[in-house]
Structure formats: C-alpha cells, structure tokens
Design an enzyme around this catalytic site. Structure first.
Site, PDB file in Angstrom:
ATOM      1  N   LYS A  87       0.848  -1.186   0.000  1.00 15.10           N
ATOM      2  CA  LYS A  87       0.000   0.000   0.000  1.00 15.10           C
ATOM      3  C   LYS A  87       0.882   1.234   0.000  1.00 15.10           C
ATOM      4  CE  LYS A  87      -3.572   2.407   2.596  1.00 15.10           C
ATOM      5  NZ  LYS A  87      -4.564   2.314   3.680  1.00 15.10           N
ATOM      6  N   LYS A 144      -2.251  -1.443  -3.799  1.00 15.73           N
ATOM      7  CA  LYS A 144      -3.107  -0.261  -3.700  1.00 15.73           C
ATOM      8  C   LYS A 144      -2.275   1.005  -3.757  1.00 15.73           C
ATOM      9  CE  LYS A 144      -6.130   1.925  -0.373  1.00 15.73           C
ATOM     10  NZ  LYS A 144      -6.548   1.972   0.990  1.00 15.73           N
TER      11      LYS A 144
HETATM   12  C1  PBG Z   1      -7.150   3.608   5.618  1.00 18.29           C
HETATM   13  C2  PBG Z   1      -7.628   3.325   4.252  1.00 18.29           C
HETATM   14  C3  PBG Z   1      -7.518   4.225   3.197  1.00 18.29           C
HETATM   15  C4  PBG Z   1      -8.148   3.642   2.098  1.00 18.29           C
HETATM   16  C5  PBG Z   1      -8.618   2.392   2.508  1.00 18.29           C
HETATM   17  N1  PBG Z   1      -8.278   2.209   3.852  1.00 18.29           N
HETATM   18  C6  PBG Z   1      -6.959   5.603   3.155  1.00 18.29           C
HETATM   19  C7  PBG Z   1      -5.640   5.896   3.701  1.00 18.29           C
HETATM   20  O1  PBG Z   1      -4.771   5.038   3.837  1.00 18.29           O
HETATM   21  O2  PBG Z   1      -5.445   7.062   4.027  1.00 18.29           O
HETATM   22  C8  PBG Z   1      -8.254   4.304   0.754  1.00 18.29           C
HETATM   23  C9  PBG Z   1      -9.299   3.817  -0.162  1.00 18.29           C
HETATM   24  C10 PBG Z   1      -9.614   4.745  -1.273  1.00 18.29           C
HETATM   25  O3  PBG Z   1      -8.964   5.795  -1.477  1.00 18.29           O
HETATM   26  O4  PBG Z   1     -10.567   4.433  -2.003  1.00 18.29           O
HETATM   27  N2  PBG Z   1      -6.912   2.611   6.461  1.00 18.29           N
END
Ligand code: PBG
Length: 332
Positions: A202, A256
């Site tokens: 991520k 991601k």
């Molecule tokens: C946070 C989380 C995020 C997303 C999913 N879980 C945002 C972040 O890490 O700040 C992002 C999903 C999206 O942008 O559609 N645990």
C-alpha cells in the site's frame, strides 16, 4: 516466451481484429461480476443516505440501507462487500478504543448483513484511522506512529470483526507484524476460517483524497502517512512486503492504489502466484467520473477498460466503487 511472428504479409495481425467474433475468439482476458469487491461507506441513523461530493454516485448509507445494498449486490452476483465506517468525531480518541468495541458501527453493520442471511462475503478494514483523533492508521505518541502498540490494537479490532461475522479481514495499516499477530489470535480464539486479505503493498498516495472525505478523516489527519505506507518510487520493496505477509499467514494480498501500480500487480502475481487483488481507489474513481461528467471521456468505456487492465496485469479481483454499475452492465 519469445512470440513467434512470421513476417508480413504471411502474418497480418489485423486478421483477427477484423470482426467482433474474431476479436472475441482472440480475447485473452475477461472481466466478470465474480471479480468484484464493492467498498461501501456506512454511517449512523436509519433509512438515510448522504452523498460524497468528491465521489459522484457514491453515498454513505445507514446500516439498513447497507443491508439493502448487500442484497442487491448479491442478486447481481457480486461476491463480496467491504465495509468502511464514518465515525462520529466525538468517538475519535488518541487510543482509538472505539475500533475494537464489539458494538461499534462497523461491527453492527457486519452483524446486520450476516443476520439478514445474505449470501455475500463480508470484508472489513482493519486500521485505526476512522477512530483516531489525529487521523493516522496507528497509535501516535510524540508525533511518532507506534508499531507494536498499534498491532496490539489491531488484533483486538480484528477479533471483534471476526466475532461479528466478517469473512475476510483487510488490514490496511502497514504496521510490521500485524498479519502474523492477527492470524495467531484468530487461531487461538477459534476463528480458524476467517480469511485475511493483506493490504501488503500500500503506497503513500495522493489518490486516497476522496476516501478520506468519505470516512471523515481528511480534517483529522495530522501530517502524512509516509512513515508506514510505501514510497511510490519503490517496486522491489513491494515483493518483500508481500513475501513477508504471505509467510505470516495472509490468504490474499492486495496492491493499492490500482491503475498507477499495475506493474506491481504483475510482479506480485508472477513471483508468488497467490490470490492477488488491486484496489481501484477513490481518486481513480473520482478522476474517471470527473472527466466523464465534463464530457472529456466516456466514463463507461473507461470504467470497463480500467477493470480489464487489472485482469491483464494478473489480478484475481478488484475492489472498485464501480462494482454495482459494472455488474449491471455485465448482466445486461
Ligand atoms: C485507511 C484506508 C484508506 C483507504 C482504505 N483504507 C486511506 C488511507 O490510507 O489514508 C483508501 C481507499 C480509497 O482511497 O478508495 N486505512
């Protein structure tokens, strides 16, 4: 494999592009309804929805409305729904205790879908940010994100979600060691069949902006997430993270954001052959919808093209806000 191609005119590669039928026969990848995981935002209240301006067409739903949405998703053949809670700011604390409360919004929502007997897999988000006064995915002390204290909190949170009836837990926090700790706790507490989809690779991405609006974390976030989420410049590191999470007991791994990181999806799939997923995140959705609304692109065509790209890159499935729309289209 080096492709064998006869010289033109013996090989005319346009031959198989001439008609729709020939193109269909030569098509290498397909997108199906069973490739989709639908992320939904849940809020308190009953029989109400709230639009999210930066995500046109996406709404926050009360639990009863999520149950309706899950019913609709199941009838469309969508295999899984993923729950993200919009937590009342008054419940956000420094230690994030609400995250593992057995009757928090997310857990009540999971139970409601389960109790309704809907045949759909329920996925969760295991991270502290919706519950954190400063918007981070981990516990913060003196400006630092504490890894091991966060993992302890995540274990409690994961157990509460498994208890509520979740099928797939999605640790999205990027702390070290959380997959092993959660897996071990699930075994000990009798949740041997609860699956873990690790947000293994991520990235610290600007593409999450609209999501942070949707869960009400934008205002709260102090600083950025670069000490735990990955540097967008790195690729080998993603393989090490995926290897580590698989060894710790992840059943599925995720990359991601999605489209800007297809090279990572391909490397992960080639290297490990594990069930591999991509998250087409909020900013990717917003860009397609925004350009479509302006008439700059055909958002339906781009939606389908973006989803087949994930399949081409080796993904087994995609988390996408387009899930119900694309399922309706595919079902004709
Ligand atoms: C946070 C989380 C995020 C997303 C999913 N879980 C945002 C972040 O890490 O700040 C992002 C999903 C999206 O942008 O559609 N645990």
């Amino acid at each position: 494999m080096t492709p064998l191609v006869a010289p033109t005119p013996i090989a005319r590669l346009r031959r198989l592009r001439r008609t729709a039928q020939l193109r269909a026969l030569a098509q290498e990848n397909t997108i199906g309804v069973d490739d989709l995981i639908w992320p939904v935002f849940v809020m308190e209240g009953s029989d109400a929805t709230q639009s999210i301006p930066s995500m046109p067409g996406v709404e926050r739903l009360t639990i009863d409305r999520v149950v309706q949405a899950a019913t609709q998703a199941a009838s469309l053949g969508i295999p899984a729904i993923c729950i993200f809670p919009y937590i009342d700011p008054s419940l956000k604390t420094e230690l994030c205790e609400e995250a593992w409360s057995t009757d928090n919004l997310s857990n009540r929502c999971i139970s409601a879908i389960r109790d309704a007997g809907i045949e759909i897999a329920i996925m969760t988000d295991v991270a502290l940010d919706p519950y954190n006064a400063n918007g981070h995915d981990g516990v913060v002390r003196d400006g630092a994100i504490l890894n091991d204290e966060t993992v302890e909190a995540l274990v409690k949170m994961a157990l509460a979600q498994a208890e509520a009836g979740a099928d797939i837990l999605g640790p999205s926090d990027m702390m070290d060691g959380r997959i092993g700790a959660i897996r071990n706790a699930l075994e000990v507490e009798g949740h041997k069949d609860t699956a873990i989809m690790s947000y293994a690779a991520k990235y610290a991405s600007g593409f999450y902006g609209p999501f942070r609006d949707a869960v009400g974390a934008s205002g709260a976030l102090v600083g950025d997430k670069k000490t735990y989420q990955m540097n967008p410049a790195n690729s080998d590191e993603a393989l090490r993270l995926v290897a580590r999470d698989l060894q710790e007991g992840a059943d599925m791994v995720m990359v991601k954001p999605g489209l800007p990181y297809l090279d990572i999806c391909r490397r992960v799939k080639d290297q490990f052959g594990a069930p591999t997923y991509a998250y087409q995140v909020s900013g990717e959705y917003a860009m397609i919808m925004g350009a479509g609304a302006n008439g700059w692109i055909d958002d339906t065509q781009v939606m389908l093209e973006s989803l087949i790209a994930f399949k081409r890159a080796g993904c087994d499935g995609i988390l996408t806000y387009f899930a119900p729309r694309v399922a309706e289209l595919l079902n004709g």
